[in-house]
Design a protein around this motif. Structure first.
Motif, PDB file in Angstrom:
ATOM      1  N   ASN A   1      -7.097  45.341 -30.486  1.00 48.38           N
ATOM      2  CA  ASN A   1      -6.046  46.046 -29.748  1.00 48.38           C
ATOM      3  C   ASN A   1      -6.504  47.337 -29.086  1.00 48.38           C
ATOM      4  N   ALA A   2      -7.729  47.766 -29.349  1.00 51.60           N
ATOM      5  CA  ALA A   2      -8.174  49.084 -28.885  1.00 51.60           C
ATOM      6  C   ALA A   2      -8.229  49.212 -27.374  1.00 51.60           C
ATOM      7  N   GLY A   3      -8.378  48.103 -26.668  1.00 53.42           N
ATOM      8  CA  GLY A   3      -8.434  48.162 -25.211  1.00 53.42           C
ATOM      9  C   GLY A   3      -7.098  48.411 -24.559  1.00 53.42           C
ATOM     10  N   ARG A   4      -6.019  48.229 -25.315  1.00 51.09           N
ATOM     11  CA  ARG A   4      -4.693  48.373 -24.701  1.00 51.09           C
ATOM     12  C   ARG A   4      -3.703  49.166 -25.563  1.00 51.09           C
ATOM     13  N   ASN A   5      -4.187  49.740 -26.660  1.00 46.15           N
ATOM     14  CA  ASN A   5      -3.295  50.437 -27.570  1.00 46.15           C
ATOM     15  C   ASN A   5      -3.916  51.772 -27.975  1.00 46.15           C
ATOM     16  N   ASP A   6      -3.268  52.868 -27.563  1.00 49.64           N
ATOM     17  CA  ASP A   6      -3.801  54.208 -27.843  1.00 49.64           C
ATOM     18  C   ASP A   6      -3.924  54.493 -29.331  1.00 49.64           C
ATOM     19  N   HIS A   7      -2.989  53.990 -30.139  1.00 42.45           N
ATOM     20  CA  HIS A   7      -3.025  54.244 -31.580  1.00 42.45           C
ATOM     21  C   HIS A   7      -4.194  53.508 -32.243  1.00 42.45           C
ATOM     22  N   ALA A   8      -4.442  52.272 -31.836  1.00 43.29           N
ATOM     23  CA  ALA A   8      -5.577  51.524 -32.377  1.00 43.29           C
ATOM     24  C   ALA A   8      -6.883  52.209 -31.991  1.00 43.29           C
ATOM     25  N   ARG A   9      -6.978  52.644 -30.759  1.00 44.17           N
ATOM     26  CA  ARG A   9      -8.185  53.335 -30.287  1.00 44.17           C
ATOM     27  C   ARG A   9      -8.410  54.629 -31.072  1.00 44.17           C
ATOM     28  N   ALA A  10      -7.348  55.392 -31.291  1.00 45.51           N
ATOM     29  CA  ALA A  10      -7.462  56.649 -32.043  1.00 45.51           C
ATOM     30  C   ALA A  10      -7.874  56.391 -33.489  1.00 45.51           C
ATOM     31  N   ALA A  11      -7.325  55.350 -34.091  1.00 48.83           N
ATOM     32  CA  ALA A  11      -7.698  55.012 -35.474  1.00 48.83           C
ATOM     33  C   ALA A  11      -9.162  54.604 -35.554  1.00 48.83           C
ATOM     34  N   MET A  12      -9.627  53.830 -34.571  1.00 49.14           N
ATOM     35  CA  MET A  12     -11.041  53.450 -34.551  1.00 49.14           C
ATOM     36  C   MET A  12     -11.922  54.679 -34.404  1.00 49.14           C
ATOM     37  N   ASN A  13     -11.541  55.583 -33.512  1.00 50.12           N
ATOM     38  CA  ASN A  13     -12.317  56.804 -33.316  1.00 50.12           C
ATOM     39  C   ASN A  13     -12.350  57.663 -34.575  1.00 50.12           C
ATOM     40  N   PHE A  14     -11.286  57.624 -35.361  1.00 54.83           N
ATOM     41  CA  PHE A  14     -11.250  58.364 -36.624  1.00 54.83           C
ATOM     42  C   PHE A  14     -12.209  57.732 -37.636  1.00 54.83           C
TER      43      PHE A  14
END
Length: 129
Positions: free
Chosen positions: A58-71
């Motif tokens: 979901n990281a390509g289209r979901n800001d929350h998933a991307r932020a969690a991955m970055n964390f």
């Protein structure tokens, strides 16, 4: 190999894209590659691996998933977003599953082969200097 070349161009080789020491396309329809040594395949998953894999979808289209991955792994969510964009721009198919990710000894997550490419692969030879 187009994925590796994309990763090299984007500055991800040796980070989230494996470092390729040698690559050769064979006329019989397959390629061989020598890449950096990895600690393990992510099919032998830790809880963190499973969470990252679930978020990657979901990281390509979901800001929350991307932020969690970055964390969980700094820069990984941003990498996933750029990879999704490259897949859309280049008409590559995503191939996200545990068998296409590996983990370095330091715990860094590496996307080894997360795309399905259409057409013939590049035939150029790559050798590390």
């Amino acid at each position: 190999m187009r994925y590796i070349l994309w990763g090299r161009k984007m500055g991800y080789e040796g980070n989230f894209v494996p470092k390729v020491h040698s690559y050769k396309w064979h006329k019989a329809g397959f390629y061989t590659a020598v890449v950096e040594k990895m600690e393990r395949c992510s099919t032998v998953r830790t809880e963190k691996d499973q969470v990252l894999l679930d978020l990657f979808h979901n990281a390509g289209r979901n800001d929350h998933a991307r932020a969690a991955m970055n964390f969980l792994q700094p820069g990984c969510g941003d990498f996933a977003e750029k990879l999704f964009k490259a897949c859309n721009d280049n008409r590559w198919g995503m191939d996200i599953h545990g068998g296409n990710f590996m983990v370095r000894k330091d715990g860094t997550w590496v996307a080894t082969d997360p795309v399905n490419l259409h057409g013939n692969p590049p035939t150029e030879r790559i050798r590390a200097a």
